[in-house]
Design a protein around this motif. Structure first.
Motif, PDB file in Angstrom:
ATOM      1  N   GLY A  69       1.038  -1.353   0.165  1.00 19.40           N
ATOM      2  CA  GLY A  69      -0.087  -0.113   0.007  1.00 19.40           C
ATOM      3  C   GLY A  69       1.001   1.324  -0.163  1.00 19.40           C
ATOM      4  N   ASN A  71       3.623   1.597   1.805  1.00 17.36           N
ATOM      5  CA  ASN A  71       5.038   1.235   2.325  1.00 17.36           C
ATOM      6  C   ASN A  71       5.323   1.861   3.400  1.00 17.36           C
ATOM      7  OD1 ASN A  71       7.121  -0.570   1.761  1.00 17.36           O
ATOM      8  ND2 ASN A  71       8.098   1.027   0.299  1.00 17.36           N
ATOM      9  N   MET A  74       6.235  -1.176   9.400  1.00 17.85           N
ATOM     10  CA  MET A  74       7.276  -1.180  10.314  1.00 17.85           C
ATOM     11  C   MET A  74       7.960  -2.170  10.523  1.00 17.85           C
ATOM     12  SD  MET A  74       8.043   1.681  12.206  1.00 17.85           S
ATOM     13  CE  MET A  74       7.448   3.386  12.277  1.00 17.85           C
ATOM     14  N   ALA A 134       0.545   8.494  12.866  1.00 17.73           N
ATOM     15  CA  ALA A 134       1.397   9.538  12.332  1.00 17.73           C
ATOM     16  C   ALA A 134       1.898   9.385  10.697  1.00 17.73           C
ATOM     17  CB  ALA A 134       2.525   9.701  13.015  1.00 17.73           C
ATOM     18  N   GLY A 142      -6.071  -0.090   2.701  1.00 16.62           N
ATOM     19  CA  GLY A 142      -5.651  -1.777   2.423  1.00 16.62           C
ATOM     20  C   GLY A 142      -4.421  -1.966   3.552  1.00 16.62           C
ATOM     21  N   ASN A 144      -3.690  -0.495   6.157  1.00 13.77           N
ATOM     22  CA  ASN A 144      -4.114  -0.488   7.659  1.00 13.77           C
ATOM     23  C   ASN A 144      -5.016  -1.736   8.115  1.00 13.77           C
ATOM     24  OD1 ASN A 144      -5.238   2.996   6.812  1.00 13.77           O
ATOM     25  ND2 ASN A 144      -3.082   2.226   7.717  1.00 13.77           N
ATOM     26  N   ALA A 149      -3.955  -1.976  12.036  1.00 12.73           N
ATOM     27  CA  ALA A 149      -3.537  -0.852  12.400  1.00 12.73           C
ATOM     28  C   ALA A 149      -4.314  -0.289  13.616  1.00 12.73           C
ATOM     29  CB  ALA A 149      -3.252   0.068  11.429  1.00 12.73           C
ATOM     30  N   GLY A 151      -3.009   2.898  16.355  1.00 11.54           N
ATOM     31  CA  GLY A 151      -2.869   4.485  16.278  1.00 11.54           C
ATOM     32  C   GLY A 151      -3.380   4.989  17.548  1.00 11.54           C
ATOM     33  N   GLU A 200      -1.791  -9.350   6.812  1.00 13.95           N
ATOM     34  CA  GLU A 200      -0.434  -8.846   6.181  1.00 13.95           C
ATOM     35  C   GLU A 200      -0.292  -9.283   4.801  1.00 13.95           C
ATOM     36  OE1 GLU A 200       2.945  -8.286   8.833  1.00 13.95           O
ATOM     37  OE2 GLU A 200       1.709  -9.313  10.502  1.00 13.95           O
ATOM     38  N   GLY A 201      -1.236  -9.390   4.119  1.00 13.65           N
ATOM     39  CA  GLY A 201      -1.053 -10.062   2.714  1.00 13.65           C
ATOM     40  C   GLY A 201      -0.762 -11.271   2.420  1.00 13.65           C
ATOM     41  N   GLY A 204      -4.526 -13.073   0.695  1.00 16.33           N
ATOM     42  CA  GLY A 204      -5.223 -12.486  -0.242  1.00 16.33           C
ATOM     43  C   GLY A 204      -4.942 -10.837  -0.563  1.00 16.33           C
ATOM     44  N   ILE A 205      -5.363 -10.487  -1.456  1.00 18.30           N
ATOM     45  CA  ILE A 205      -4.934  -8.966  -1.508  1.00 18.30           C
ATOM     46  C   ILE A 205      -6.241  -8.381  -1.341  1.00 18.30           C
ATOM     47  CG2 ILE A 205      -4.642  -7.151  -3.294  1.00 18.30           C
ATOM     48  CD1 ILE A 205      -2.776  -9.289  -4.656  1.00 18.30           C
ATOM     49  N   GLU A 432       0.530  -3.515  17.200  1.00 17.94           N
ATOM     50  CA  GLU A 432      -0.136  -3.106  16.311  1.00 17.94           C
ATOM     51  C   GLU A 432       0.568  -3.013  14.889  1.00 17.94           C
ATOM     52  OE1 GLU A 432      -0.844   0.900  17.238  1.00 17.94           O
ATOM     53  OE2 GLU A 432       1.192   1.403  17.298  1.00 17.94           O
ATOM     54  N   HIS A 433       1.846  -3.349  15.040  1.00 16.26           N
ATOM     55  CA  HIS A 433       2.558  -3.253  13.833  1.00 16.26           C
ATOM     56  C   HIS A 433       2.429  -4.625  12.841  1.00 16.26           C
ATOM     57  CE1 HIS A 433       5.238   0.420  15.501  1.00 16.26           C
ATOM     58  NE2 HIS A 433       4.021   0.677  15.152  1.00 16.26           N
TER      59      HIS A 433
HETATM   60  P1  FAD Z   1       2.368  -1.361   3.530  1.00 15.15           P
HETATM   61  O1  FAD Z   1       3.409  -0.873   4.462  1.00 15.15           O
HETATM   62  O2  FAD Z   1       2.338  -0.967   2.307  1.00 15.15           O
HETATM   63  O3  FAD Z   1       2.029  -2.756   4.018  1.00 15.15           O
HETATM   64  C1  FAD Z   1       1.832  -3.376   5.389  1.00 15.15           C
HETATM   65  C2  FAD Z   1       1.567  -4.728   5.064  1.00 15.15           C
HETATM   66  O4  FAD Z   1       0.370  -4.830   4.605  1.00 15.15           O
HETATM   67  C3  FAD Z   1       2.439  -5.530   4.250  1.00 15.15           C
HETATM   68  O5  FAD Z   1       2.677  -6.904   4.930  1.00 15.15           O
HETATM   69  C4  FAD Z   1       1.505  -5.626   2.838  1.00 15.15           C
HETATM   70  O6  FAD Z   1       2.038  -6.783   2.168  1.00 15.15           O
HETATM   71  C5  FAD Z   1       0.372  -5.547   3.503  1.00 15.15           C
HETATM   72  N1  FAD Z   1      -0.553  -4.830   2.377  1.00 15.15           N
HETATM   73  C6  FAD Z   1      -0.723  -3.510   2.266  1.00 15.15           C
HETATM   74  N2  FAD Z   1      -1.781  -3.525   1.421  1.00 15.15           N
HETATM   75  C7  FAD Z   1      -2.515  -4.537   1.178  1.00 15.15           C
HETATM   76  C8  FAD Z   1      -3.573  -4.783   0.454  1.00 15.15           C
HETATM   77  N3  FAD Z   1      -4.322  -4.000  -0.109  1.00 15.15           N
HETATM   78  N4  FAD Z   1      -4.117  -6.137   0.605  1.00 15.15           N
HETATM   79  C9  FAD Z   1      -3.405  -7.097   1.309  1.00 15.15           C
HETATM   80  N5  FAD Z   1      -2.093  -6.763   1.944  1.00 15.15           N
HETATM   81  C10 FAD Z   1      -1.490  -5.357   1.978  1.00 15.15           C
HETATM   82  N6  FAD Z   1       0.935   1.583  12.689  1.00 15.15           N
HETATM   83  C11 FAD Z   1       0.121   1.365  13.712  1.00 15.15           C
HETATM   84  O7  FAD Z   1      -0.707   0.381  13.835  1.00 15.15           O
HETATM   85  N7  FAD Z   1       0.003   2.436  14.563  1.00 15.15           N
HETATM   86  C12 FAD Z   1       0.542   3.675  14.587  1.00 15.15           C
HETATM   87  O8  FAD Z   1       0.405   4.527  15.373  1.00 15.15           O
HETATM   88  C13 FAD Z   1       1.499   3.778  13.567  1.00 15.15           C
HETATM   89  N8  FAD Z   1       2.351   4.771  13.358  1.00 15.15           N
HETATM   90  C14 FAD Z   1       3.253   4.952  12.364  1.00 15.15           C
HETATM   91  C15 FAD Z   1       3.917   6.173  12.222  1.00 15.15           C
HETATM   92  C16 FAD Z   1       5.010   6.234  11.158  1.00 15.15           C
HETATM   93  C17 FAD Z   1       5.863   7.595  11.252  1.00 15.15           C
HETATM   94  C18 FAD Z   1       5.213   5.229  10.498  1.00 15.15           C
HETATM   95  C19 FAD Z   1       6.216   5.434   9.185  1.00 15.15           C
HETATM   96  C20 FAD Z   1       4.380   3.892  10.547  1.00 15.15           C
HETATM   97  C21 FAD Z   1       3.384   4.064  11.524  1.00 15.15           C
HETATM   98  N9  FAD Z   1       2.693   2.843  11.777  1.00 15.15           N
HETATM   99  C22 FAD Z   1       1.695   2.722  12.578  1.00 15.15           C
HETATM  100  C23 FAD Z   1       2.842   1.799  10.631  1.00 15.15           C
HETATM  101  C24 FAD Z   1       2.110   1.918   9.591  1.00 15.15           C
HETATM  102  O9  FAD Z   1       1.580   2.979   9.105  1.00 15.15           O
HETATM  103  C25 FAD Z   1       0.899   1.055   9.517  1.00 15.15           C
HETATM  104  O10 FAD Z   1       1.282  -0.495   9.536  1.00 15.15           O
HETATM  105  C26 FAD Z   1       0.063   0.928   8.303  1.00 15.15           C
HETATM  106  O11 FAD Z   1      -1.190   0.348   8.552  1.00 15.15           O
HETATM  107  C27 FAD Z   1       0.513   0.453   6.960  1.00 15.15           C
HETATM  108  O12 FAD Z   1      -0.055   0.962   5.902  1.00 15.15           O
HETATM  109  P2  FAD Z   1       0.545   0.954   4.476  1.00 15.15           P
HETATM  110  O13 FAD Z   1      -0.683   1.155   3.339  1.00 15.15           O
HETATM  111  O14 FAD Z   1       1.687   1.834   4.375  1.00 15.15           O
HETATM  112  O15 FAD Z   1       0.954  -0.703   4.254  1.00 15.15           O
END
Ligand code: FAD
Ligand code: 2HG
Ligand code: ZN
Length: 476
Positions: A69, A71, A74, A134, A142, A144, A149, A151, A200-201, A204-205, A432-433
């Motif tokens: 998604g 990216n 963590m 953040a 997707g 999240n 997630a 937060g 975590e993917g 399925g997607i 949560e990560h």
């Molecule tokens: P990605 O990083 O792209 O992917 C995350 C996982 O989900 C991977 O395994 C990927 O394969 C899978 N995935 C992504 N999209 C799909 C899809 N459509 N279908 C199936 N699988 C998929 N997380 C928290 O829980 N709480 C917080 O407070 C928090 N704060 C953060 C603050 C910062 C500054 C940063 C950098 C990260 C933070 N995170 C937090 C971690 C992150 O933001 C979350 O995990 C977020 O939900 C990831 O979303 P993304 O779209 O970036 O997913």
């Protein structure tokens, strides 16, 4: 171009494919720069049908798929391995809001919509989508849902799992499961939706989702509070539930070490209080009940002020600043939300996203800090996080001047010491990560045989060829 890439091109077209090294790079590494993989191609489908066709092609050729998604993850879940046998399937072109149902308090979206866009869309309809973190300007819904997630508002609204009604998912066979039901009640057999949430993917997607909405808060009070200890923080929170009439929406704990890093690295950051303190709480209450202009009634700010005044007399609070306007509240939140960015700018860190029950936070913090220091006396603990959920980012910053290699040589010992204490308190090593590739060994170590066997059985049943994000979460 190889035959495989030609076939991908036939499905997603020129805009849907990235094959050059420079264009691929951001998709091959993670936010923390901990992983760097390679991929046969970065594929960016524009519709669910295109996702399904890509998956069907990959299934036929046994090519593995790493969904991605925003990216911002963590734990390296969205980063491909180094073997070069995978594609990254990015959802970032599937970014349309499909429907807002004001009457039914729901919103239907594609998986690649950025979280902030969803929050803003809800607000324009006088509704709230409460997921807030953040990374909200970059992460996608997707991602999240796939990481379940958390937060900063979980203690009031729940984590991502609690914010969703229905899903559409492309299975590892390339079939489309339409579970886009906006139902509050649906007890028809096993809950497939809950399987995909937090997977975590690997199963399925996620391509679309129906999200729950809430009424938009009309009265918000935010305070920046110095407290003497984590114990005082949880006692303060415990009383706040009743004092706020059950309107506590956030309660975040920070240490002075974290604040010092934010003040050092984030331009414009300022300490709201005159003196230095060891521990801080960011407390927010919010209510859908609007304050009537001119009416002689007590709003949340007055209630919070009264509560903090009493807490000061009891020694639970050392000093506090109540936000006088939204700008000030945003500044308080900036100090909290910039912790990850400040840690990154300072240098390498080891993160422990752990949880225990709220009442066990003080004991965990005491024992955890001692254990961390024992494992590496020079390390700099930076604990912060969602104390209202019992979720602390029990992080460890490298000693000044140490390079990453030297520091990371201690990571196994430090993490084992922390996780053993978490588990002794009945807690979780990933609050949560998620697990991604970072914690695959830890999951295998800390989860019971029956849990691991059941997870493996689910993975094998749904993804018999192991092409969906292999090597993440659980090894089969
Ligand atoms: P990605 O990083 O792209 O992917 C995350 C996982 O989900 C991977 O395994 C990927 O394969 C899978 N995935 C992504 N999209 C799909 C899809 N459509 N279908 C199936 N699988 C998929 N997380 C928290 O829980 N709480 C917080 O407070 C928090 N704060 C953060 C603050 C910062 C500054 C940063 C950098 C990260 C933070 N995170 C937090 C971690 C992150 O933001 C979350 O995990 C977020 O939900 C990831 O979303 P993304 O779209 O970036 O997913
Ligand atoms: C947060 O709460 C995130 O800000 C990131 O979950 C935590 O950087 C971290 O360890
Ligand atoms: Zn967090």
């Amino acid at each position: 171009m190889s035959d495989f890439v030609d076939k991908l091109h036939a499905i997603v077209g020129e805009r849907g494919l990235i094959t050059d090294a420079q264009g691929q790079h951001p998709y091959l590494t993670d936010w923390r720069d901990n992983y760097l993989g390679t991929a046969l191609a970065i594929v960016r489908p524009a519709t669910t049908e295109e996702v399904a066709a890509v998956v069907k092609l990959c299934a036929a050729l046994r090519v593995a798929i790493v969904p991605q998604g925003g990216n911002t993850g963590m734990v390296g879940g969205g980063t491909p391995h180094e073997n070069g046998h995978e594609i990254v399937l990015s959802l970032n072109r599937m970014n349309r809001i499909l429907e807002v149902d004001e009457i039914g308090y729901s919103m239907t979206v594609e998986a690649g919509v950025v979280l902030k866009t969803i929050q803003e869309t809800a607000a324009r309809h006088d509704r709230l989508f409460p997921l807030s973190l953040a990374a909200e300007g970059s992460c996608t819904i997707g991602g999240n849902l796939s990481t379940n997630a958390g937060g900063v508002q979980v203690l009031h609204y729940g984590n991502a799992r609690q914010l969703v009604l229905g899903l559409e998912v492309v299975t590892p066979h390339g079939e489309i499961w339409n579970g886009l039901r906006a139902l509050k009640k649906d007890n028809t057999g096993y809950d497939l939706r809950d399987l995909y949430l937090g997977a975590e993917g690997t199963l399925g997607i996620v391509t679309k989702a129906v999200l729950k909405l809430w009424p938009k808060p009309k009265d918000v009070a935010t305070s920046w509070i110095a407290v003497p200890s984590p114990e005082a923080a949880v006692t303060l929170l415990s009383g706040a539930h009743a004092a706020s009439e059950d309107n506590v929406t956030s309660c975040e704990l920070m240490s002075r070490q974290g604040i010092d890093l934010v003040l050092k690295h984030i331009p414009g950051a300022a300490d709201p209080l005159a003196e230095r303190h060891d521990w801080y709480v960011l407390l927010e209450w919010s209510s859908t009940r609007a304050r009537r202009a001119g009416a002689n009634e007590t709003g949340l700010s007055e209630k919070m002020e009264g509560y903090l005044g009493e807490a000061l007399e009891k020694g639970l609070v050392l000093d506090a600043a109540l936000a006088q306007n939204e700008t000030q509240a945003r500044a308080f939140w900036g100090l909290r939300e910039n912790h990850s960015e400040a840690q990154k700018r300072e240098g390498p860190s080891i993160k422990h996203d752990v949880s225990v029950s709220v009442s066990k936070i003080p004991a965990f913090m005491k024992e955890g800090l001692l254990a961390m220091k024992k494992a590496l006396p020079e390390c700099r603990p930076v604990p912060f996080g969602h104390v209202g959920d019992g979720n602390i980012h029990f992080n460890c910053q490298s000693p000044p001047g140490w390079d990453k290699k030297r520091f990371m040589a201690h990571s196994e010992a430090i993490s084992a010491a922390v996780y053993d204490i978490v588990v002794a308190h009945g807690g979780s090593i990933s609050a949560e990560h998620g697990i991604g590739q970072l914690k695959v060994d830890e999951l295998a170590h800390y989860r019971s045989r029956i849990e691991l066997d059941t997870m493996r059985a689910i993975k094998r049943a749904l993804d018999p060829q192991n092409i969906m994000n292999p090597g993440k979460v659980i090894r089969v």
